[in-house]
Write an enzyme that holds these catalytic residues in place. Structure first.
Site: not given
Lengths: 195, 427, 254
Positions: B287, B215, B243-244, B219
């Site tokens: 894994e 923040h 959108k998320d 972004s």
């Protein structure tokens, strides 16, 4: 969630200042979409949370172990044994004649939770009940010969002073109901299956 | 912009006056958080990682209520979850596959940062906190994999903890300390369980700092140029919240497909055999998300000077992640986005291919030809960071940058931005 | 974008391929059998699983335990309560301690798990030339391509080729890792007499017992797939709506 859908719409409306409002029809369609998305999201979330909650309920193996067989042949008149069923104590008492008479003679009007003795036993000499005080779950005293048996000669819960009679009925004290009778059946004369 | 959160609801007003939580949220992920208007769908993966973590923690907490952390009961308790606990199979499969999907989205998130140069100034600390998160994830995943106490759980734990024996002088003591005994046994299982429960909360703490740092400057974006004013940004809410949410829907479809129709595809069959300290499985593989590092670890087969092969392997394996910490200083190119870096763009994909190659090598036995391929892949992996990126910083000629995000959008430039770039014609 | 997706898919294919290769290493490729429980709509074949239970009880149970399966679980194979009680009662279960502190034996009850043929792993090993017969509860999941492996293994016994030396007490089986297996061929033509009249060929018995063991390993398979279809259908609709909402919201920016 529907509220979130609405808030989404409101807040979106706030950011939409640069433009004149869309046609009323467009607004309705849009609100419907938000509501639909919010509603489905809510349903989905609840459906996803339910398995997590339900996983804390008794599992299949716990439910399957819900029966215990007890051989009563070693129990003599006036003797009590305690067995475990579903993790709780079950009191089994072979009552003496005077105890049975006393239990049957009680005036139902005197009882906080009226119930005849006959309704609480399958065979008068065998009293079989959950040894869990109906007040807050302590195990009442009265199984061992030296135990306090309360004012009515049955059981006495030391936690908050509930007195039970020779039929396991509550007579005095804070407990609201009689000691519970578990489901059981005599599979032989001196053999029972609880549960 | 006047004051942010506004409401007429008296209850909300009462709370807001005493604890300004609503304006906090509004500034964090709400209408008061200006976000570049040109973020592509590659910017969805941060929120997806958050969703994956929430899913893992929610299922993990209820699993912990049924699980028994004791070598005699761990395997049985997991099978009891799978067979007898209400929806236990569902919760366990969600948790098991959730780990894999967490890594999938985080790896894409990391690679997105590398492609678009999101790590560059002034976001170096944001990037480094991300590497801390990745390390914490790895530790958590590793310890979680031990808990079912299957064969691969046990031998994975043994092999990985044994890595620390490569440390000169104190290595052996450290391994015994990690185990709480002279082999992987009940004390080891117990502490791994305790830490597996603890680490996600540490992870959440690291994520708070990660988002705090995010923040500070906002972004990054596909063009890699800073926002220059309101014309370049849109409020996070509702544009990116919705959108998320859409991205989460898509993610959940893939996730559900794995959980319900191929829940064991990303696991190892042999882990359905209870741990046996006397029998090692024929192939010990970690894994899938650890395979590239495992390949790097095993690619070192020779001593150098006084350093044993084992020690070098361990150093390289940890180094392959730790090197990400200094990535912002290895790549000195003034241009962030690969969109304007023609050579870096190509070499980025070569790097991705190298990681996949290393993963493939890691899944195969440590013998020729895999060994040689793994060695080449390891060399290239480090060369990418230590040689290629510093050289590119000097030698590459970037394409000209647009003046601003809004200008670029007006020109209709930016095919790399994907689907979201098109509707943005408004200045 | 397409390129990236292609790479990711490539990685997945490579990953799965690696597992497949490891499974078949040194031996012939496993046959690809068709199973009723395959695929999105896959279900257990209950008659086959019931026959498989019979094979397990009459052939396998002498050496192999099935310790995670309880008699009550057999309800899922279509048995009623009385049949389950009868199955359970045929088993002897060690219970206790009783009032004298002694362990005692009693007839099995539906809540009991299948009793193990040996009291512990060492006893099992001692009775079987030093290699303990593994528990079968999870076997169909504990080997790569479990069901195909099990059926191939059970039908794969053969005379050893000349270059393979088989020791006393071992049998040649190309599908077993190392090709030499301590288990003697367990199935013979007409080795069990099926109650439903199905001809008990070796392959039939192998297929049936595999069906049963797959159920034993993954008893919630049907529930899982049925729920999965509903969940994915729901998510497709929800995601479609979210996409429409997203389009609506972003339409402002035109």
């Amino acid at each position: 969630m529907a509220a979130i859908g609405r808030t989404l719409g409101e807040l979106k409306g706030m950011t939409d200042t640069a433009r004149p409002a869309h046609g009323a029809e467009g607004e309705t369609r849009r609100d419907f979409l938000y509501l639909l998305a919010g509603g489905m999201g809510a349903v989905g979330t609840v459906a996803a949370v339910w398995p997590l909650v339900d996983s804390m309920n008794p599992a299949a193996d716990v439910l399957a172990l819900a029966s215990t067989e007890v051989d009563l042949s070693p129990v003599e008149d006036g003797m009590s044994i305690t067995v475990t069923w579903r993790g709780n104590p079950v009191f089994i008492r072979k009552r003496t004649g005077p105890e049975i008479e006393e239990a049957q003679a009680v005036n139902l009007a005197d009882l906080p939770d009226p119930e005849t003795d006959a309704a609480r036993v399958q065979k008068p000499e065998w009293l079989i009940m959950l040894g869990v005080c109906t007040h807050l779950g302590c195990v009442p005293k009265g199984q061992k010969p030296g135990d306090p048996k309360g004012e009515f000669g049955g059981w006495f819960c030391p936690c908050h002073g509930s007195h039970y009679d020779t039929s396991g009925r509550i007579r005095k004290g804070p407990a609201p109901t009689n000691l519970e009778i578990p489901p059981y059946e005599f599979i032989e004369d001196t053999m029972i299956r609880i549960g | 912009m006047s004051g942010g959160f506004q409401t007429n609801n008296p209850v909300l007003k009462w709370i807001e006056y005493r604890l300004p939580v609503f304006s906090f949220v509004d500034h964090a992920v709400g209408s008061q958080y200006p976000t570049p208007k040109n973020l592509s769908y590659w910017w969805n993966f941060g929120s997806l990682a958050g969703l994956a973590l929430v899913i893992l923690m929610a299922t993990g907490i209820v699993l912990a209520m049924q699980y028994t952390a004791h070598v005699d009961y761990a395997f049985d308790s997991v099978e009891r979850i799978m067979r007898d606990v209400n929806y236990g199979w569902l919760i366990r499969y969600i948790h098991m596959n959730g780990g894999s999907f967490f890594f999938i989205v985080v790896y894409i998130h990391v690679l997105r940062g590398m492609y678009y140069g999101s790590y560059k100034a002034p976001r170096e600390l944001l990037w480094m906190l991300g590497v801390v998160i990745l390390l914490l994830m790895m530790a958590t995943a590793f310890m979680g994999y031990v808990l079912p106490w299957g064969q691969m759980s046990f031998w994975g734990a043994k092999v990985i903890t044994n890595l620390f024996s490569a440390i000169p002088l104190v290595g052996e003591d450290i391994v015994i300390w990690l185990w709480g005994g002279f082999s992987v046994d009940n004390p080891t299982l117990n502490r791994f369980y305790a830490l597996h429960y603890l680490m996600p909360f540490v992870l959440v703490g690291a994520i708070v700092f990660h988002i705090w740092a995010l923040h500070q400057f906002g972004s990054s974006n596909p063009l890699g140029i800073e926002t220059k004013g309101p014309q370049d940004t849109i409020p996070f809410h509702p544009y990116y919240t919705v959108k998320d949410l859409y991205g989460m829907g898509v993610f959940l479809i893939f996730f559900a497909a794995a959980v319900f129709f191929m829940p064991n595809a990303m696991g190892e069959a042999i882990n359905y055999v209870e741990a046996n300290p006397l029998v090692t499985p024929a192939h010990i593989v970690p894994e899938w998300y650890f395979l590239p590092y495992y390949a790097i670890l095993r690619s070192v087969t020779f001593d150098i000077w006084f350093l044993s092969a084992k020690l070098i392997g361990v150093i390289l394996m940890f180094g392959s992640i730790l090197i990400l910490f200094i990535l912002p200083w290895l790549d000195r190119s003034p241009v962030r986005s690969s969109k304007f870096r023609p050579i870096h763009k190509q070499l980025f994909w070569v790097f991705v291919a190298d990681c996949i190659l290393l993963g493939w090598v890691g899944a195969n036995p440590a013998e020729p030809p895999y060994l040689y391929i793994g060695q080449a892949g390891t060399v290239y992996y480090f060369a990418h960071f230590l040689i290629i990126l510093p050289l590119l910083s000097v030698m590459e000629r970037p394409r000209p940058l647009p003046n601003s995000i809004s200008e670029s959008v007006l020109k209709g430039g930016g095919t790399a931005m994907g689907a979201t770039a098109k509707p943005m014609e408004k200045a | 974008m397409k390129r990236v997706i292609a790479s990711v898919l490539g990685a997945v294919v490579i990953g799965l391929g690696a597992q497949g290769a490891a499974a078949a290493e040194g031996g012939p490729e496993l046959p690809e059998y068709t199973w009723s429980f395959d695929g999105v709509f896959g279900q257990f074949d209950l008659p086959a699983a019931q026959r498989g239970l019979q094979v397990y009880r009459e052939v396998c149970a002498g050496c192999h335990s099935l310790r995670f399966v309880a008699f009550r679980d057999l309800a899922a194979l279509g048995y009623n309560e009385d049949q389950i009680k009868a199955f359970a009662a045929e088993a002897t279960v060690v219970d206790g301690p009783d009032d004298e502190g002694e362990m005692f034996e009693r007839d099995g009850r539906p809540a009991d798990r299948f009793p193990s043929p040996f009291p512990n792993e060492k006893a099992a090993a001692a009775a079987n030339n030093g290699s303990a017969p593994p528990d079968l509860s999870l076997m169909a999941k504990a080997r790569p391509h479990g069901p195909n492996y099990l059926r191939a293994l059970l039908t794969g016994y053969a005379d050893p080729p000349e270059d393979v030396e088989v020791m006393e007490g071992q049998s040649y089986n190309p599908y077993f890792p190392g090709m030499r297996i301590a288990m003697a061929p367990p199935l013979f033509e007409e080795g069990v007499e099926y109650q439903d009249g199905t001809e008990a060929t070796v392959d039939q018995m192998a297929a049936d017992v595999t069906q049963f063991l797959m159920w034993a390993a993954e008893p919630k398979l049907q529930e899982r797939k049925q729920m999965g279809l509903k969940v994915i259908l729901f998510l497709l609709v929800l995601t479609g709506i979210l996409y429409a909402v997203k389009r609506k919201v972003w339409a402002d920016l035109h």
